[in-house]
Enzyme design. Structure first.
Site, PDB file in Angstrom:
ATOM      1  CE  LYS A  91     -16.208 -28.900  37.648  1.00 60.58           C
ATOM      2  NZ  LYS A  91     -15.919 -28.744  39.058  1.00 60.58           N
ATOM      3  CG  ASP A 125     -13.276 -26.311  40.369  1.00 58.51           C
ATOM      4  OD1 ASP A 125     -12.505 -26.003  41.307  1.00 58.51           O
ATOM      5  OD2 ASP A 125     -14.347 -26.921  40.548  1.00 58.51           O
ATOM      6  NE  ARG A 176      -8.672 -27.172  44.254  1.00 60.68           N
ATOM      7  CZ  ARG A 176      -9.935 -26.932  43.872  1.00 60.68           C
ATOM      8  NH1 ARG A 176     -10.343 -27.251  42.656  1.00 60.68           N
ATOM      9  NH2 ARG A 176     -10.768 -26.337  44.696  1.00 60.68           N
ATOM     10  CB  THR A 218      -3.095 -35.519  45.846  1.00 65.70           C
ATOM     11  OG1 THR A 218      -2.912 -36.854  45.414  1.00 65.70           O
ATOM     12  CG2 THR A 218      -2.196 -35.235  47.040  1.00 65.70           C
TER      13      THR A 218
HETATM   14  P1  FDA Z   1      -5.200 -41.200  42.428  1.00 68.40           P
HETATM   15  O1  FDA Z   1      -6.289 -41.091  41.398  1.00 68.40           O
HETATM   16  O2  FDA Z   1      -4.015 -42.019  42.099  1.00 68.40           O
HETATM   17  O3  FDA Z   1      -5.888 -41.682  43.750  1.00 68.40           O
HETATM   18  C1  FDA Z   1      -5.108 -42.023  44.901  1.00 68.40           C
HETATM   19  C2  FDA Z   1      -5.938 -42.938  45.766  1.00 68.40           C
HETATM   20  O4  FDA Z   1      -7.077 -42.207  46.234  1.00 68.40           O
HETATM   21  C3  FDA Z   1      -6.540 -44.141  45.041  1.00 68.40           C
HETATM   22  O5  FDA Z   1      -5.704 -45.239  44.988  1.00 68.40           O
HETATM   23  C4  FDA Z   1      -7.767 -44.409  45.904  1.00 68.40           C
HETATM   24  O6  FDA Z   1      -7.387 -45.117  47.053  1.00 68.40           O
HETATM   25  C5  FDA Z   1      -8.216 -43.038  46.290  1.00 68.40           C
HETATM   26  N1  FDA Z   1      -9.245 -42.505  45.384  1.00 68.40           N
HETATM   27  C6  FDA Z   1      -9.055 -41.593  44.395  1.00 68.40           C
HETATM   28  N2  FDA Z   1     -10.232 -41.286  43.832  1.00 68.40           N
HETATM   29  C7  FDA Z   1     -11.176 -42.029  44.452  1.00 68.40           C
HETATM   30  C8  FDA Z   1     -12.577 -42.134  44.338  1.00 68.40           C
HETATM   31  N3  FDA Z   1     -13.263 -41.403  43.450  1.00 68.40           N
HETATM   32  N4  FDA Z   1     -13.238 -42.966  45.153  1.00 68.40           N
HETATM   33  C9  FDA Z   1     -12.572 -43.678  46.078  1.00 68.40           C
HETATM   34  N5  FDA Z   1     -11.224 -43.616  46.248  1.00 68.40           N
HETATM   35  C10 FDA Z   1     -10.540 -42.800  45.451  1.00 68.40           C
HETATM   36  N6  FDA Z   1      -9.276 -32.202  38.599  1.00 68.40           N
HETATM   37  C11 FDA Z   1      -9.360 -31.340  37.547  1.00 68.40           C
HETATM   38  O7  FDA Z   1      -9.080 -31.732  36.401  1.00 68.40           O
HETATM   39  N7  FDA Z   1      -9.735 -30.043  37.758  1.00 68.40           N
HETATM   40  C12 FDA Z   1     -10.020 -29.550  39.005  1.00 68.40           C
HETATM   41  O8  FDA Z   1     -10.351 -28.370  39.156  1.00 68.40           O
HETATM   42  C13 FDA Z   1      -9.933 -30.450  40.100  1.00 68.40           C
HETATM   43  N8  FDA Z   1     -10.209 -30.050  41.382  1.00 68.40           N
HETATM   44  C14 FDA Z   1      -9.956 -30.899  42.431  1.00 68.40           C
HETATM   45  C15 FDA Z   1     -10.116 -30.448  43.750  1.00 68.40           C
HETATM   46  C16 FDA Z   1      -9.735 -31.267  44.809  1.00 68.40           C
HETATM   47  C17 FDA Z   1      -9.877 -30.742  46.220  1.00 68.40           C
HETATM   48  C18 FDA Z   1      -9.214 -32.566  44.559  1.00 68.40           C
HETATM   49  C19 FDA Z   1      -8.761 -33.441  45.685  1.00 68.40           C
HETATM   50  C20 FDA Z   1      -9.133 -33.025  43.277  1.00 68.40           C
HETATM   51  C21 FDA Z   1      -9.510 -32.219  42.211  1.00 68.40           C
HETATM   52  N9  FDA Z   1      -9.426 -32.684  40.904  1.00 68.40           N
HETATM   53  C22 FDA Z   1      -9.560 -31.782  39.862  1.00 68.40           C
HETATM   54  C23 FDA Z   1      -9.311 -34.142  40.625  1.00 68.40           C
HETATM   55  C24 FDA Z   1      -7.875 -34.547  40.460  1.00 68.40           C
HETATM   56  O9  FDA Z   1      -7.372 -34.037  39.260  1.00 68.40           O
HETATM   57  C25 FDA Z   1      -7.737 -36.076  40.421  1.00 68.40           C
HETATM   58  O10 FDA Z   1      -8.469 -36.588  39.365  1.00 68.40           O
HETATM   59  C26 FDA Z   1      -8.182 -36.765  41.701  1.00 68.40           C
HETATM   60  O11 FDA Z   1      -7.792 -36.062  42.832  1.00 68.40           O
HETATM   61  C27 FDA Z   1      -7.555 -38.173  41.780  1.00 68.40           C
HETATM   62  O12 FDA Z   1      -6.159 -38.073  41.817  1.00 68.40           O
HETATM   63  P2  FDA Z   1      -5.289 -38.400  43.127  1.00 68.40           P
HETATM   64  O13 FDA Z   1      -4.170 -37.408  43.177  1.00 68.40           O
HETATM   65  O14 FDA Z   1      -6.172 -38.409  44.301  1.00 68.40           O
HETATM   66  O15 FDA Z   1      -4.611 -39.775  42.807  1.00 68.40           O
END
Ligand code: FDA
Length: 299
Positions: A91, A125, A176, A218
């Protein structure tokens, strides 16, 4: 999200720290480098790669940035010595972005040059919108010197992301793509769930079609499906993309992706400064109230 879940979500800052710690344990490997190494071994045994984040952000003190650099150098040496399949995620505000951009750039260069010596890789990040321009400048500077050893993150909730993708494409970057986790003003970020998804898909397809390496980050099954169909339709080689997920979120989806033959990397955070990261994860958990109430009852 139910009304009760929503109430608990907004009340999280008032939940006592020991309860937060108990509920958030699944998202963090532990406090020590040994905890991170143990988790990486487990992930590698599952067939997943890792990316390790030393927890910490918003550092305002130069000596703390030096400590962060040395923690990352130790981590890179440990990954190398143990033969683990993992890179690292950093970060910028932990390495001094909010103190001085040149200081941050020098710190990141030290870490990336060590990673390059080991043939390893550093992901920068993306933090909140107050850091976006400076983080992109940082990425370009480091990428000029170490083009194969550094990558960046873009967030599909930001209006600017399509333009950032177009600007970065000539670098053949390693990006990413994620939705984005910070609370951003409407003037700069999409708020509608479907628009954020559509922007995610539009930009990963553009990156894949035009030669970038893409980390599809995701846990949203619809976006995982969109990623799988995009790499199939565009006939993208297996070594030009990977799925990425956070430690502690949906291990079943992790094995679904791996069983389908895709590469997958798990983000493994560790360290003493676990609170801000854990709070962000807890606020995203759709069943947060259940976990918080359970942790309070089994105190
Ligand atoms: P969404 O939030 O819609 O989640 C989809 C489903 O996943 C949910 O319905 C639930 O079932 C499950 N889920 C999600 N989060 C959960 C939790 N905390 N606990 C339990 N279940 C959960 N963001 C950013 O701003 N800067 C960055 O550098 C990064 N880096 C990063 C690295 C990696 C490897 C990942 C996977 C994510 C990030 N993120 C990030 C976070 C990203 O922006 C986002 O907030 C999260 O991935 C949640 O979004 P989803 O796409 O998973 O969808």
């Amino acid at each position: 999200m139910s009304l009760f879940d929503a109430l608990v979500k907004y009340g999280m800052p008032w939940v006592p720290k020991p309860i937060v710690s108990r509920v958030a344990r699944r998202y963090v490997a532990g406090e020590s480098i040994d905890d991170a190494v143990r988790t990486l071994r487990e992930m590698n045994a599952e067939g997943a790669m890792g990316t390790v984040d030393v927890l910490g952000e918003e550092v305002r003190d130069r000596s703390k940035t030096e400590r962060a650099v040395s923690q990352y150098l130790d981590l890179l040496s440990r990954i190398e010595a143990e033969g683990l399949d993992s890179n690292i995620s950093i970060k910028p505000t932990m390495l001094g972005l909010k103190i001085d951009e040149d200081l941050c750039s020098d710190n990141v260069a030290v870490v990336v040059s060590r990673a390059a010596e080991f043939g390893n890789f550093v992901r920068i990040d993306m933090e909140d919108h107050t850091c976006t321009d400076a983080t992109l400048r940082l990425f370009r500077r480091i990428h000029d010197a170490y083009p194969r050893s550094v990558g960046i993150v873009l967030q599909s909730y930001l209006h600017r992301t399509t333009a950032d993708v177009a600007d970065l494409l000539p670098l053949s970057p390693n990006i990413r793509m994620c939705k984005g986790i910070y609370r951003e003003p409407r003037a700069i970020a999409w708020e509608d769930f479907e628009t954020i998804r559509a922007n995610f898909i539009y930009n990963i397809e553009k990156l894949l079609a035009e030669g970038a390496y893409v980390g599809i980050a995701t846990h949203d099954p619809y976006l995982v499906w969109a990623g799988m169909t995009a790499v199939d339709r565009l006939q993208i080689d297996r070594d030009r993309y990977e799925f990425q997920m956070l430690l502690g979120v949906d291990p079943e989806l992790r094995s679904i992706i791996l069983s389908a033959g895709h590469r997958l990397r798990v983000y493994v955070p560790y360290g003493r400064d676990w609170y801000p990261y854990s709070m962000r994860r807890l606020r995203e958990n759709p069943t947060i109230a259940h976990h918080v109430v359970r942790a309070m009852l089994i105190r």
